[in-house]
Write a protein that holds these residues in place. Sequence first.
Motif, PDB file in Angstrom:
ATOM      1  N   LYS A 108      62.344  43.850  43.136  1.00  0.00           N
ATOM      2  CA  LYS A 108      63.248  44.161  42.186  1.00  0.00           C
ATOM      3  C   LYS A 108      63.113  44.661  40.752  1.00  0.00           C
ATOM      4  N   VAL A 109      62.078  45.351  40.884  1.00  0.00           N
ATOM      5  CA  VAL A 109      61.672  45.807  39.441  1.00  0.00           C
ATOM      6  C   VAL A 109      61.309  47.576  39.763  1.00  0.00           C
ATOM      7  N   VAL A 110      61.894  48.186  38.771  1.00  0.00           N
ATOM      8  CA  VAL A 110      61.574  49.693  38.563  1.00  0.00           C
ATOM      9  C   VAL A 110      60.668  49.811  37.416  1.00  0.00           C
ATOM     10  N   ALA A 111      59.340  49.898  37.759  1.00  0.00           N
ATOM     11  CA  ALA A 111      58.242  49.952  36.592  1.00  0.00           C
ATOM     12  C   ALA A 111      57.844  51.480  36.392  1.00  0.00           C
ATOM     13  N   ILE A 112      58.132  51.703  35.011  1.00  0.00           N
ATOM     14  CA  ILE A 112      57.592  52.958  34.507  1.00  0.00           C
ATOM     15  C   ILE A 112      56.390  52.514  33.370  1.00  0.00           C
ATOM     16  N   LEU A 113      55.388  53.328  33.745  1.00  0.00           N
ATOM     17  CA  LEU A 113      54.382  53.273  32.912  1.00  0.00           C
ATOM     18  C   LEU A 113      54.041  54.574  31.770  1.00  0.00           C
ATOM     19  N   ILE A 114      54.023  54.498  30.609  1.00  0.00           N
ATOM     20  CA  ILE A 114      53.607  55.360  29.773  1.00  0.00           C
ATOM     21  C   ILE A 114      52.187  55.539  29.360  1.00  0.00           C
ATOM     22  N   ALA A 122      62.501  64.129  34.198  1.00  0.00           N
ATOM     23  CA  ALA A 122      62.826  63.755  35.491  1.00  0.00           C
ATOM     24  C   ALA A 122      63.046  62.212  35.465  1.00  0.00           C
ATOM     25  N   VAL A 123      62.745  61.547  34.523  1.00  0.00           N
ATOM     26  CA  VAL A 123      62.787  60.061  34.582  1.00  0.00           C
ATOM     27  C   VAL A 123      64.155  59.901  34.941  1.00  0.00           C
ATOM     28  N   ARG A 124      65.160  60.275  34.478  1.00  0.00           N
ATOM     29  CA  ARG A 124      66.435  60.000  34.834  1.00  0.00           C
ATOM     30  C   ARG A 124      66.897  59.931  36.325  1.00  0.00           C
ATOM     31  N   ALA A 125      66.531  61.016  37.092  1.00  0.00           N
ATOM     32  CA  ALA A 125      66.565  61.278  38.231  1.00  0.00           C
ATOM     33  C   ALA A 125      65.708  60.267  39.105  1.00  0.00           C
ATOM     34  N   ASN A 126      64.718  60.027  38.736  1.00  0.00           N
ATOM     35  CA  ASN A 126      63.929  59.063  39.345  1.00  0.00           C
ATOM     36  C   ASN A 126      64.451  57.714  39.259  1.00  0.00           C
ATOM     37  N   VAL A 127      64.803  57.295  38.117  1.00  0.00           N
ATOM     38  CA  VAL A 127      65.359  55.848  38.003  1.00  0.00           C
ATOM     39  C   VAL A 127      66.668  55.702  38.857  1.00  0.00           C
ATOM     40  N   GLU A 128      67.302  56.922  38.933  1.00  0.00           N
ATOM     41  CA  GLU A 128      68.649  56.802  39.620  1.00  0.00           C
ATOM     42  C   GLU A 128      68.516  56.623  41.152  1.00  0.00           C
ATOM     43  N   ARG A 129      67.368  57.342  41.566  1.00  0.00           N
ATOM     44  CA  ARG A 129      67.069  57.459  42.766  1.00  0.00           C
ATOM     45  C   ARG A 129      66.452  55.921  43.346  1.00  0.00           C
ATOM     46  N   ALA A 130      65.796  55.221  42.299  1.00  0.00           N
ATOM     47  CA  ALA A 130      65.111  54.108  42.625  1.00  0.00           C
ATOM     48  C   ALA A 130      66.105  53.019  42.762  1.00  0.00           C
ATOM     49  N   ARG A 131      67.361  53.101  41.796  1.00  0.00           N
ATOM     50  CA  ARG A 131      68.273  52.291  41.699  1.00  0.00           C
ATOM     51  C   ARG A 131      69.379  52.322  42.844  1.00  0.00           C
ATOM     52  N   ALA A 132      69.254  53.428  43.520  1.00  0.00           N
ATOM     53  CA  ALA A 132      70.166  53.614  44.600  1.00  0.00           C
ATOM     54  C   ALA A 132      69.473  52.830  45.611  1.00  0.00           C
ATOM     55  N   GLU A 133      68.183  52.713  45.803  1.00  0.00           N
ATOM     56  CA  GLU A 133      67.672  51.753  46.654  1.00  0.00           C
ATOM     57  C   GLU A 133      67.501  50.455  46.318  1.00  0.00           C
ATOM     58  N   LYS A 134      67.503  49.807  45.073  1.00  0.00           N
ATOM     59  CA  LYS A 134      67.525  48.653  44.778  1.00  0.00           C
ATOM     60  C   LYS A 134      68.745  48.547  43.382  1.00  0.00           C
ATOM     61  N   PRO A 135      69.943  48.271  43.732  1.00  0.00           N
ATOM     62  CA  PRO A 135      70.805  48.399  42.641  1.00  0.00           C
ATOM     63  C   PRO A 135      70.814  47.158  41.791  1.00  0.00           C
ATOM     64  N   ASP A 136      69.985  46.009  42.200  1.00  0.00           N
ATOM     65  CA  ASP A 136      70.173  44.936  40.956  1.00  0.00           C
ATOM     66  C   ASP A 136      68.751  44.868  40.332  1.00  0.00           C
ATOM     67  N   ALA A 137      67.927  46.068  40.383  1.00  0.00           N
ATOM     68  CA  ALA A 137      66.808  46.236  40.053  1.00  0.00           C
ATOM     69  C   ALA A 137      66.667  45.958  38.511  1.00  0.00           C
ATOM     70  N   SER A 138      65.820  45.545  37.805  1.00  0.00           N
ATOM     71  CA  SER A 138      65.741  45.594  36.256  1.00  0.00           C
ATOM     72  C   SER A 138      64.594  46.584  35.830  1.00  0.00           C
ATOM     73  N   VAL A 139      64.831  47.256  34.797  1.00  0.00           N
ATOM     74  CA  VAL A 139      63.731  48.625  34.600  1.00  0.00           C
ATOM     75  C   VAL A 139      62.805  47.874  33.574  1.00  0.00           C
TER      76      VAL A 139
END
Lengths: 134, 134
Positions: free
Chosen positions: A59-65, A82-99
Amino acid sequence: MSKKTRASAEEADIDLTPMLDVTFIMLIFFIVTTSFAKEMGIDVNRPTASNTQMSEASKVVAILIKQNGEVQMEGRAIDLKAVRANVERARAEKPDASVIIAISKAAQTGVLVQVIDQVKEAGASNISVASTAD
Amino acid sequence: MARKHSTAEDAQIDLTPMLDVTFIMLIFFIVTTSFVKEAGLDVRKPEAATTEPKVRASIMIAVSETGQVWMQKRQIELDAVRPLVEASKAENPEGSAMIIADRGAPAGVVIAVMDQARLGGVTDIAIAAQQQTQ
Protein backbone atom coordinates in the motif's frame (compact mmCIF):
# COMPACT_ATOMS: atom_id res chain seq x y z
CA MET A 1 -25.79 69.19 51.26
CA SER A 2 -26.40 71.22 48.18
CA LYS A 3 -22.70 71.88 47.82
CA LYS A 4 -21.86 68.22 47.99
CA THR A 5 -24.34 67.14 45.34
CA ARG A 6 -23.34 69.95 43.05
CA ALA A 7 -19.66 69.29 43.39
CA SER A 8 -20.01 65.56 42.76
CA ALA A 9 -22.26 66.16 39.79
CA GLU A 10 -19.70 68.49 38.27
CA GLU A 11 -16.76 66.20 38.94
CA ALA A 12 -18.55 63.16 37.60
CA ASP A 13 -16.73 63.67 34.29
CA ILE A 14 -13.55 61.63 34.56
CA ASP A 15 -10.65 63.04 32.60
CA LEU A 16 -10.13 60.44 29.90
CA THR A 17 -7.05 62.08 28.36
CA PRO A 18 -4.36 59.91 30.06
CA MET A 19 -6.22 56.71 29.19
CA LEU A 20 -6.60 57.90 25.62
CA ASP A 21 -2.87 58.64 25.47
CA VAL A 22 -1.98 55.16 26.69
CA THR A 23 -4.53 53.53 24.39
CA PHE A 24 -3.22 55.39 21.38
CA ILE A 25 0.38 54.53 22.17
CA MET A 26 -0.56 50.85 22.50
CA LEU A 27 -2.55 51.06 19.29
CA ILE A 28 0.37 52.57 17.40
CA PHE A 29 2.72 49.94 18.85
CA PHE A 30 0.51 47.07 17.73
CA ILE A 31 -0.12 48.60 14.30
CA VAL A 32 3.63 48.96 13.75
CA THR A 33 4.56 45.47 15.00
CA THR A 34 1.78 43.59 13.19
CA SER A 35 2.99 41.93 10.03
CA PHE A 36 0.39 40.51 7.73
CA ALA A 37 2.97 38.87 5.51
CA LYS A 38 1.79 35.30 5.32
CA GLU A 39 4.55 32.84 4.68
CA MET A 40 3.64 30.42 1.93
CA GLY A 41 4.64 26.80 2.29
CA ILE A 42 3.88 23.15 1.72
CA ASP A 43 3.12 20.71 4.53
CA VAL A 44 5.47 17.84 5.09
CA ASN A 45 5.19 14.78 7.26
CA ARG A 46 7.94 12.57 8.50
CA PRO A 47 7.02 8.93 8.96
CA THR A 48 6.45 8.26 12.63
CA ALA A 49 6.91 4.90 14.27
CA SER A 50 3.18 4.09 14.35
CA ASN A 51 2.68 5.06 10.72
CA THR A 52 5.69 3.04 9.60
CA GLN A 53 4.22 -0.10 11.13
CA MET A 54 0.86 0.53 9.55
CA SER A 55 1.99 0.92 5.98
CA GLU A 56 2.38 -2.40 4.28
CA ALA A 57 4.59 -2.73 1.25
CA SER A 58 1.61 -3.28 -1.02
CA LYS A 59 0.00 0.00 0.00
CA VAL A 60 2.96 2.27 -0.48
CA VAL A 61 4.07 4.28 -3.47
CA ALA A 62 7.80 4.77 -3.00
CA ILE A 63 9.74 7.52 -4.73
CA LEU A 64 13.51 7.59 -4.45
CA ILE A 65 15.52 10.72 -5.12
CA LYS A 66 19.21 10.11 -5.75
CA GLN A 67 22.09 12.39 -4.87
CA ASN A 68 22.27 13.86 -8.40
CA GLY A 69 18.56 14.68 -8.43
CA GLU A 70 17.52 11.63 -10.39
CA VAL A 71 14.03 10.46 -9.46
CA GLN A 72 13.32 6.74 -9.29
CA MET A 73 9.98 5.01 -8.97
CA GLU A 74 9.44 1.27 -8.91
CA GLY A 75 13.07 0.70 -9.75
CA ARG A 76 13.33 2.85 -12.86
CA ALA A 77 14.43 6.40 -13.39
CA ILE A 78 11.69 8.84 -14.34
CA ASP A 79 11.70 12.45 -15.40
CA LEU A 80 10.97 15.05 -12.71
CA LYS A 81 7.96 16.25 -14.71
CA ALA A 82 6.61 12.70 -15.03
CA VAL A 83 6.27 12.19 -11.26
CA ARG A 84 2.68 13.42 -11.24
CA ALA A 85 1.55 11.08 -14.01
CA ASN A 86 3.34 8.12 -12.43
CA VAL A 87 1.84 8.78 -8.99
CA GLU A 88 -1.62 9.18 -10.52
CA ARG A 89 -1.26 5.85 -12.27
CA ALA A 90 0.04 4.15 -9.09
CA ARG A 91 -2.84 5.62 -7.08
CA ALA A 92 -5.35 4.34 -9.61
CA GLU A 93 -4.08 0.84 -8.85
CA LYS A 94 -3.80 1.38 -5.08
CA PRO A 95 -6.21 4.16 -4.08
CA ASP A 96 -5.42 4.08 -0.35
CA ALA A 97 -1.69 4.01 -0.86
CA SER A 98 0.46 6.48 1.02
CA VAL A 99 3.41 8.04 -0.75
CA ILE A 100 6.86 7.75 0.76
CA ILE A 101 9.61 9.95 -0.63
CA ALA A 102 13.09 8.76 0.24
CA ILE A 103 15.70 11.36 -0.54
CA SER A 104 19.47 11.15 -0.47
CA LYS A 105 21.01 13.36 2.22
CA ALA A 106 23.09 15.20 -0.36
CA ALA A 107 20.24 15.86 -2.79
CA GLN A 108 18.93 19.40 -3.24
CA THR A 109 15.86 20.58 -1.35
CA GLY A 110 14.48 22.15 -4.53
CA VAL A 111 14.05 18.70 -6.06
CA LEU A 112 12.33 17.45 -2.90
CA VAL A 113 9.86 20.34 -2.94
CA GLN A 114 9.13 19.83 -6.64
CA VAL A 115 8.48 16.12 -6.09
CA ILE A 116 6.20 16.78 -3.05
CA ASP A 117 4.40 19.41 -5.13
CA GLN A 118 3.77 16.97 -7.98
CA VAL A 119 2.65 14.21 -5.61
CA LYS A 120 0.16 16.65 -4.06
CA GLU A 121 -1.06 17.64 -7.50
CA ALA A 122 -1.62 13.94 -8.20
CA GLY A 123 -4.11 13.95 -5.34
CA ALA A 124 -2.14 12.06 -2.69
CA SER A 125 -2.65 13.45 0.79
CA ASN A 126 -0.64 11.00 2.86
CA ILE A 127 2.94 11.93 2.04
CA SER A 128 5.94 11.00 4.13
CA VAL A 129 9.51 12.13 3.67
CA ALA A 130 12.55 10.18 4.79
CA SER A 131 16.24 10.49 4.12
CA THR A 132 18.51 7.71 2.92
CA ALA A 133 22.09 7.23 3.94
CA ASP A 134 23.76 7.35 0.53
CA MET B 1 -28.10 85.03 25.42
CA ALA B 2 -29.31 81.98 27.25
CA ARG B 3 -28.78 79.96 24.10
CA LYS B 4 -25.20 81.05 23.78
CA HIS B 5 -24.62 79.91 27.35
CA SER B 6 -25.82 76.44 26.45
CA THR B 7 -23.27 76.16 23.59
CA ALA B 8 -20.51 77.00 26.01
CA GLU B 9 -21.59 74.11 28.19
CA ASP B 10 -21.71 71.74 25.19
CA ALA B 11 -18.17 72.64 24.14
CA GLN B 12 -16.90 69.34 25.54
CA ILE B 13 -16.83 66.80 22.71
CA ASP B 14 -18.13 63.37 23.59
CA LEU B 15 -15.10 61.12 23.25
CA THR B 16 -16.95 57.86 23.87
CA PRO B 17 -17.43 56.79 20.21
CA MET B 18 -13.77 57.48 19.42
CA LEU B 19 -12.74 55.51 22.50
CA ASP B 20 -14.95 52.63 21.40
CA VAL B 21 -13.38 52.57 17.95
CA THR B 22 -9.87 52.89 19.37
CA PHE B 23 -10.43 50.02 21.79
CA ILE B 24 -11.85 47.78 19.07
CA MET B 25 -8.82 48.52 16.87
CA LEU B 26 -6.50 47.91 19.83
CA ILE B 27 -8.10 44.54 20.60
CA PHE B 28 -7.98 43.58 16.91
CA PHE B 29 -4.27 44.35 16.67
CA ILE B 30 -3.47 42.62 19.97
CA VAL B 31 -5.26 39.47 18.81
CA THR B 32 -3.74 39.41 15.34
CA THR B 33 -0.16 40.17 16.40
CA SER B 34 1.84 36.97 16.40
CA PHE B 35 5.44 38.15 16.99
CA VAL B 36 7.09 36.00 14.36
CA LYS B 37 10.72 35.29 15.09
CA GLU B 38 12.57 35.81 11.86
CA ALA B 39 15.21 33.30 10.90
CA GLY B 40 17.49 36.04 9.64
CA LEU B 41 18.68 34.51 6.41
CA ASP B 42 17.68 35.28 2.86
CA VAL B 43 17.28 32.23 0.69
CA ARG B 44 16.12 31.39 -2.80
CA LYS B 45 12.92 29.55 -1.99
CA PRO B 46 11.93 26.58 -4.10
CA GLU B 47 8.88 27.00 -6.30
CA ALA B 48 5.75 24.92 -5.92
CA ALA B 49 2.23 25.03 -7.34
CA THR B 50 0.42 23.71 -4.27
CA THR B 51 1.60 26.29 -1.73
CA GLU B 52 -0.83 27.45 0.88
CA PRO B 53 -0.52 30.35 3.31
CA LYS B 54 0.62 29.33 6.76
CA VAL B 55 -0.94 31.80 9.14
CA ARG B 56 0.14 30.12 12.36
CA ALA B 57 3.79 29.76 11.39
CA SER B 58 5.78 31.42 14.16
CA ILE B 59 8.93 29.29 14.40
CA MET B 60 11.17 30.08 11.46
CA ILE B 61 14.18 27.89 10.75
CA ALA B 62 16.32 28.71 7.73
CA VAL B 63 18.74 26.36 5.97
CA SER B 64 21.30 27.94 3.66
CA GLU B 65 22.68 26.53 0.43
CA THR B 66 25.75 25.28 2.29
CA GLY B 67 23.68 23.54 4.98
CA GLN B 68 24.02 26.17 7.71
CA VAL B 69 21.05 26.35 10.06
CA TRP B 70 19.80 29.78 11.09
CA MET B 71 17.25 30.56 13.75
CA GLN B 72 16.36 33.81 15.49
CA LYS B 73 18.86 35.79 13.42
CA ARG B 74 21.94 33.75 14.25
CA GLN B 75 23.61 30.66 12.97
CA ILE B 76 23.08 27.66 15.20
CA GLU B 77 24.15 24.05 15.38
CA LEU B 78 21.71 21.31 14.44
CA ASP B 79 21.63 20.18 18.09
CA ALA B 80 20.44 23.62 19.18
CA VAL B 81 17.30 23.45 17.04
CA ARG B 82 15.39 21.28 19.49
CA PRO B 83 15.80 23.44 22.63
CA LEU B 84 15.05 26.62 20.65
CA VAL B 85 11.93 25.05 19.18
CA GLU B 86 10.88 23.89 22.64
CA ALA B 87 11.33 27.43 23.98
CA SER B 88 9.32 28.93 21.11
CA LYS B 89 6.66 26.28 21.58
CA ALA B 90 6.38 27.21 25.26
CA GLU B 91 5.89 30.87 24.32
CA ASN B 92 3.37 30.23 21.59
CA PRO B 93 1.82 26.76 21.90
CA GLU B 94 -0.29 27.12 18.77
CA GLY B 95 2.58 28.16 16.52
CA SER B 96 3.70 25.89 13.75
CA ALA B 97 7.19 25.57 12.35
CA MET B 98 8.32 26.75 8.94
CA ILE B 99 11.57 25.58 7.41
CA ILE B 100 12.87 28.16 4.97
CA ALA B 101 15.32 26.13 2.93
CA ASP B 102 17.36 27.27 -0.03
CA ARG B 103 16.54 25.34 -3.18
CA GLY B 104 20.13 24.10 -3.21
CA ALA B 105 20.23 23.16 0.47
CA PRO B 106 21.14 19.54 1.20
CA ALA B 107 17.95 17.57 1.86
CA GLY B 108 19.64 15.64 4.67
CA VAL B 109 20.02 18.83 6.73
CA VAL B 110 16.41 19.88 6.04
CA ILE B 111 15.10 16.49 7.14
CA ALA B 112 17.35 16.50 10.22
CA VAL B 113 15.97 19.95 11.13
CA MET B 114 12.45 18.61 10.59
CA ASP B 115 13.21 15.71 12.95
CA GLN B 116 14.60 18.04 15.60
CA ALA B 117 11.56 20.31 15.35
CA ARG B 118 9.30 17.31 15.72
CA LEU B 119 11.29 16.15 18.76
CA GLY B 120 10.83 19.65 20.12
CA GLY B 121 7.09 19.05 20.13
CA VAL B 122 5.93 20.78 16.95
CA THR B 123 3.88 18.52 14.72
CA ASP B 124 2.79 21.06 12.13
CA ILE B 125 5.86 21.61 9.98
CA ALA B 126 5.98 23.15 6.52
CA ILE B 127 8.68 23.92 3.99
CA ALA B 128 8.53 27.46 2.65
CA ALA B 129 7.96 27.77 -1.06
CA GLN B 130 6.97 30.51 -3.42
CA GLN B 131 4.01 30.24 -5.71
CA GLN B 132 5.02 28.96 -9.09
CA THR B 133 4.55 31.48 -11.86
CA GLN B 134 2.91 29.78 -14.78
